[in-house]
Structure formats: C-alpha cells, structure tokens
Design a protein around this motif. Sequence first.
Motif, PDB file in Angstrom:
ATOM      1  N   VAL A 186      -7.651   6.643  -7.940  1.00  0.00           N
ATOM      2  CA  VAL A 186      -8.127   7.618  -8.883  1.00  0.00           C
ATOM      3  C   VAL A 186      -8.019   8.972  -7.581  1.00  0.00           C
ATOM      4  O   VAL A 186      -7.195  10.053  -8.083  1.00  0.00           O
ATOM      5  N   ASN A 187      -8.497   9.056  -6.562  1.00  0.00           N
ATOM      6  CA  ASN A 187      -8.499  10.183  -5.588  1.00  0.00           C
ATOM      7  C   ASN A 187      -7.076  10.270  -5.241  1.00  0.00           C
ATOM      8  O   ASN A 187      -6.866  11.465  -4.969  1.00  0.00           O
TER       9      ASN A 187
ATOM     10  N   LYS B  66      -2.665  13.785  -4.828  1.00  0.00           N
ATOM     11  CA  LYS B  66      -1.149  14.141  -4.870  1.00  0.00           C
ATOM     12  C   LYS B  66      -0.746  15.094  -5.965  1.00  0.00           C
ATOM     13  O   LYS B  66       0.040  15.840  -5.882  1.00  0.00           O
ATOM     14  N   LYS B  67      -1.736  15.010  -7.030  1.00  0.00           N
ATOM     15  CA  LYS B  67      -1.042  15.891  -8.366  1.00  0.00           C
ATOM     16  C   LYS B  67      -1.607  17.308  -7.866  1.00  0.00           C
ATOM     17  O   LYS B  67      -0.735  18.233  -8.232  1.00  0.00           O
TER      18      LYS B  67
ATOM     19  N   ALA C  31     -11.114  12.822   5.188  1.00  0.00           N
ATOM     20  CA  ALA C  31     -12.302  12.476   4.801  1.00  0.00           C
ATOM     21  C   ALA C  31     -11.991  11.011   3.926  1.00  0.00           C
ATOM     22  O   ALA C  31     -12.771  10.144   4.269  1.00  0.00           O
ATOM     23  N   ILE C  32     -11.129  11.241   3.059  1.00  0.00           N
ATOM     24  CA  ILE C  32     -10.936  10.172   2.227  1.00  0.00           C
ATOM     25  C   ILE C  32     -10.465   8.783   2.868  1.00  0.00           C
ATOM     26  O   ILE C  32     -10.613   7.706   2.418  1.00  0.00           O
ATOM     27  N   ALA C  33      -9.411   9.164   3.682  1.00  0.00           N
ATOM     28  CA  ALA C  33      -8.751   7.987   4.481  1.00  0.00           C
ATOM     29  C   ALA C  33      -9.774   7.234   5.499  1.00  0.00           C
ATOM     30  O   ALA C  33      -9.930   5.980   5.433  1.00  0.00           O
ATOM     31  N   SER C  34     -10.801   7.930   6.006  1.00  0.00           N
ATOM     32  CA  SER C  34     -11.668   7.301   7.035  1.00  0.00           C
ATOM     33  C   SER C  34     -12.699   6.489   5.990  1.00  0.00           C
ATOM     34  O   SER C  34     -13.004   5.509   6.614  1.00  0.00           O
TER      35      SER C  34
ATOM     36  N   ILE D 202     -14.827  14.877  -3.414  1.00  0.00           N
ATOM     37  CA  ILE D 202     -13.415  15.150  -3.209  1.00  0.00           C
ATOM     38  C   ILE D 202     -12.847  15.803  -4.617  1.00  0.00           C
ATOM     39  O   ILE D 202     -12.109  16.715  -5.016  1.00  0.00           O
ATOM     40  N   ARG D 203     -13.345  14.892  -5.757  1.00  0.00           N
ATOM     41  CA  ARG D 203     -12.762  15.366  -7.042  1.00  0.00           C
ATOM     42  C   ARG D 203     -13.357  16.762  -7.471  1.00  0.00           C
ATOM     43  O   ARG D 203     -12.688  17.397  -8.082  1.00  0.00           O
ATOM     44  N   TYR D 204     -14.489  16.860  -6.930  1.00  0.00           N
ATOM     45  CA  TYR D 204     -15.328  18.124  -7.390  1.00  0.00           C
ATOM     46  C   TYR D 204     -14.417  19.222  -6.548  1.00  0.00           C
ATOM     47  O   TYR D 204     -14.349  20.296  -7.091  1.00  0.00           O
ATOM     48  N   SER D 205     -14.026  19.022  -5.560  1.00  0.00           N
ATOM     49  CA  SER D 205     -13.703  20.186  -4.915  1.00  0.00           C
ATOM     50  C   SER D 205     -12.076  20.304  -5.143  1.00  0.00           C
ATOM     51  O   SER D 205     -11.428  21.493  -5.044  1.00  0.00           O
ATOM     52  N   MET D 206     -11.418  19.425  -5.844  1.00  0.00           N
ATOM     53  CA  MET D 206     -10.054  19.581  -6.325  1.00  0.00           C
ATOM     54  C   MET D 206     -10.100  20.477  -7.601  1.00  0.00           C
ATOM     55  O   MET D 206      -8.895  20.369  -8.083  1.00  0.00           O
ATOM     56  N   ARG D 207     -11.165  20.511  -8.366  1.00  0.00           N
ATOM     57  CA  ARG D 207     -11.059  21.296  -9.681  1.00  0.00           C
ATOM     58  C   ARG D 207     -10.652  22.700  -9.328  1.00  0.00           C
ATOM     59  O   ARG D 207     -11.021  23.330  -8.488  1.00  0.00           O
TER      60      ARG D 207
END
Length: 153
Positions: free
Chosen positions: A17-18, A23-24, A40-43, A147-152
């Motif tokens: 999902v992330n 990517k989008k 952050a997400i990879a680690s 991460i999802r919150y920051s991508m809003r």
Amino acid sequence: MLLLLLLFMWCVGEILVNYRIVKKKGLLFDDRFTKTICMAIASISSFATALYLELLLPDIQMATYLLPIILGVCIGWRFGSLIKAPASLNGLYNGAIGGVMGMMPGAVLKNPALCNIPLESNSLIESNLFILTIFIAFSHSLVCFFIRYSMRG
C-alpha cells in the motif's frame, strides 16, 4: 505460529500500500522529502519482514541467513528506485541494513542462548516472542501511517 504468519502478511500488505501511494504521489514532492520517506519505509519494512521470516523459517542455515537479507535488499531497491539516480543506492543500503538488523532479534528469540540469556521456561520465551513481534508490527504500522499521512496533499 499463526500470529507470526498474520503479522507477516499484514507487514507485506502495508509495504504494498505504501509503495503504491509513494509511487503515485512521489512526483508531487521534492526529492529530499521523497528520499526521507523512502529511507524510513525501506528500513522499517525490511527490519519487520526479516524478523518475521527469521521466526517463520526453520533452522536451515543458508536459507535462514540469506532470504531475509535478499528480501530487505529487494524492498530497499523498490523504494530506492523512486528516488533519482545517486540517492537510489540509499534505498539498497537501508534495505540491506534493515534485513540484517531484523535477523538479529529473530535469532535471539529463537535461541536465547546466543546472547547468554538464561531463560529456563518456554512460556517466558514465547511471551517475549509475542511481545516483541506485536511491538514491531505496531511500530511498522505507525511508520506506515505517518508516511501515508505525510503524503496527503
């Protein structure tokens, strides 16, 4: 064992999902922000998946040691590919380090004698295993939520 499998599937779902969201929406943000998000997400994702794989796999030496590292490198490579060229190696590095670091607590949870931890009862070992795996799942979900919150936007 079922809890570990469910937590592993939850972790993989969060990663997918992330990845789709980053990517989008990655083109909407500058490279510095995208690099921070991908690091952050990879680690944390490679750490969590390596921990779950270490606990789920049997004690076959080669598969136990190589598969979590390879999976961590693949996660880092996919997220690193979202960043421009020189910084994309950062994703590989964070994925590999997360994979190696995730294997360590998994190995200690399977065999506490590796660190000279005197645990006599099996129930204490199992309770430590469940507490740590649930904590890692909570931490991974929290980072993914941020991460999802920051991508809003």
